[in-house]
Design an enzyme around this catalytic site. Structure first.
Site, PDB file in Angstrom:
ATOM      1  CE  LYS A 194       2.616   5.397   8.190  1.00 41.11           C
ATOM      2  NZ  LYS A 194       1.221   5.538   8.573  1.00 41.11           N
ATOM      3  CE1 TYR A 239      -3.712   2.487   0.747  1.00 40.74           C
ATOM      4  CE2 TYR A 239      -2.340   3.243   2.561  1.00 40.74           C
ATOM      5  CZ  TYR A 239      -3.439   3.410   1.729  1.00 40.74           C
ATOM      6  OH  TYR A 239      -4.251   4.507   1.889  1.00 40.74           O
ATOM      7  CG  ASP A 275       5.945   3.511   0.508  1.00 35.75           C
ATOM      8  OD1 ASP A 275       6.320   4.170   1.504  1.00 35.75           O
ATOM      9  OD2 ASP A 275       4.757   3.395   0.178  1.00 35.75           O
TER      10      ASP A 275
HETATM   11  N1  HOZ Z   1      -2.875   3.714   6.270  1.00 36.30           N
HETATM   12  C1  HOZ Z   1      -2.838   3.453   7.655  1.00 36.30           C
HETATM   13  C2  HOZ Z   1      -2.488   2.069   7.955  1.00 36.30           C
HETATM   14  N2  HOZ Z   1      -1.433   1.507   7.249  1.00 36.30           N
HETATM   15  C3  HOZ Z   1      -4.135   3.769   8.338  1.00 36.30           C
HETATM   16  C4  HOZ Z   1      -4.195   5.171   8.718  1.00 36.30           C
HETATM   17  C5  HOZ Z   1      -5.366   5.525   9.630  1.00 36.30           C
HETATM   18  O1  HOZ Z   1      -6.431   4.936   9.527  1.00 36.30           O
HETATM   19  O2  HOZ Z   1      -5.204   6.432  10.404  1.00 36.30           O
END
Ligand code: HOZ
Length: 438
Positions: A272, A149, A244
């Site tokens: 992050k 992802y 990534d």
């Molecule tokens: N994309 C995030 C997990 N890999 C989730 C982000 C969220 O829901 O805050």
């Protein structure tokens, strides 16, 4: 720590209200608990390794804001630095010295990055990295991996992991077919598939993007030789290799996954941890590629909030703390201790279970397999067991990601006391799983 199911009435009320004004009641789908059932929790505070919900229940937090809170919540170094910056202004829509400082630090820590641009989210970072790779190579095709992802970028929302998997919609409506026709999707950890695709279409491929440790189909590290193959085929065909590292950067090691596996990507995306919990992203790498960006080059990319002083301040304070000697050894040791304890309790309860670890990231699998290294193995895990485990942990004050497809995170605030609480809860949770299976 409570043993009876916790009262979460206020969270439930907030969720009911949220659903009137916010699609699905959440601002990001995984938060809705669709992957585990029940109502999502609403939180009002974080303290070290703990989250406090709207009903005042305390939880040991293994989501850590989905990665950024590597120092735990409200670390004094970050809060103090932010308080100073708050008095100087929230942003200027212009350049600052702190941006240069963080860019220099990122380039020094990650030798593959010669030049870096700050953006406001991981999605923006991957979207921009793909654009500059396409501009540099003058090619259109992109390769990604099943279950990986890279944010909700149109052309990458194909067989995607994270929320897309949790909702059972790895391909999204609203993405024009013409965009995804430019995307090839391959199985993660399948070097032969990569070789075959490049042998047929290598000269059309602008870039290959990969999470070097896949963290959005639970946690799946690369098998020996996989990342090396990616580097080789990209070199052979003049395609840009993008790592990534939005999740793994400054997380699995100071130098990210690329330092552990010793592979130098052409571009890296970050987020992050480098924002210390505030909205941030970055992409950077080879100078000849990054020089294609506006204002020097013809590839356009911009952002009003890019390099926001608060986010940069939080990022710099975080980088200072995590660069201290021994920081990652301690995190890795705690994570290892946690996983060993979980495995021991699963075995004692007779529950088929295994784990993966990469630094302070971990994956838990309700699986008969000894090792999980492929997407199909992740998808074959027992979801009912995960749901029972998740809810029993939650009722006992442990907050795990509400999806079987998300990685777990340990912070520097997870000390032995927090691990003990977790393992006590896990004993009950595995026993609940075992009873459910009888
Ligand atoms: N994309 C995030 C997990 N890999 C989730 C982000 C969220 O829901 O805050």
């Amino acid at each position: 720590m409570s043993l009876a199911p916790l009262s979460t009435d206020h969270s439930t009320e907030l969720y009911d209200l949220a659903r009137r004004y916010i699609p699905g009641g959440v601002n990001s789908p995984v938060r809705a608990f669709k992957g585990v059932g029940g109502n999502p929790l609403f939180f009002k505070a974080g303290e070290g390794a703990y989250l406090i919900d709207a009903d005042d229940n305390r939880y040991v937090d293994y989501v850590c804001g989905w990665g950024p809170f590597i120092l735990g919540h409200c670390h004094p170094a970050i809060i103090n630095a932010l308080q100073l910056q708050l008095k100087r202004g929230l942003g200027y829509g212009a350049s600052t010295e702190a941006e240069v400082e963080i860019a220099e630090k990122i380039c020094n820590i990650l030798p593959s990055i010669e030049s870096v641009r700050l953006v406001s989210s991981g999605t923006e970072a991957t979207m921009s990295a793909i654009r500059v790779a396409r501009g540099f190579t003058r090619r259109d095709k992109v390769v990604k991996f099943e279950g990986c992802y890279h944010g909700h970028v149109d052309s990458l929302l194909v067989k995607a992991g994270s929320g897309a998997l949790t909702m059972g919609e790895p391909d999204s409506l609203g993405v024009p077919r013409a965009f995804t026709d430019l995307t090839y999707v391959l199985p993660f950890n399948d070097s032969d598939a990569v070789e075959n695709l490049f042998a047929r279409h290598g000269d059309e491929i602008a870039c290959l993007i990969v999470e070097p440790v896949a963290g959005n189909m639970n946690l799946v590290p690369p098998q020996a030789g996989f990342l090396e193959t990616l580097r080789e085929v990209c070199d052979r065909h003049g395609s840009v290799l993008i790592f990534d590292e939005v999740m793994t950067g400054f997380r699995v090691a100071l130098g990210g996954a690329q330092s552990i596996y010793n592979i130098k990507p052409d571009l890296t995306t970050l987020g992050k941890v480098i924002g210390g919990g505030l909205p941030v992203g970055a992409f950077g790498g080879r100078k000849d590629i990054m020089d294609c960006l506006a204002p020097d080059g013809p590839v356009y990319q911009a952002g009003t909030l890019s390099g926001n002083p608060l986010a940069v301040t939080a990022g710099l304070a975080t980088l200072k703390e995590i660069s201290k000697p021994g920081f990652y050894d301690q995190l890795g040791r705690q994570t290892q201790k946690l996983l060993a304890g979980l495995q021991q309790r699963a075995d004692a309860a007779g529950v088929p279970f295994t784990t993966n670890q990469a630094g302070a990231m971990f994956g838990c699998f309700f699986s008969d397999e000894k090792t999980v290294s492929h997407f199909d193995q992740v998808m074959a895990c027992n979801l009912d067991n995960f749901k029972t485990f998740f809810h029993t942990m939650l009722d006992n004050g442990i907050y795990l990601a509400p999806s079987a497809y998300e990685a777990g995170f340990v912070s520097a605030a997870h000390l032995d006391r927090e691990l003990e609480l977790t393992l006590d809860a896990a004993e009950k949770a595995f026993s609940a799983v075992a009873s459910g299976n009888q």
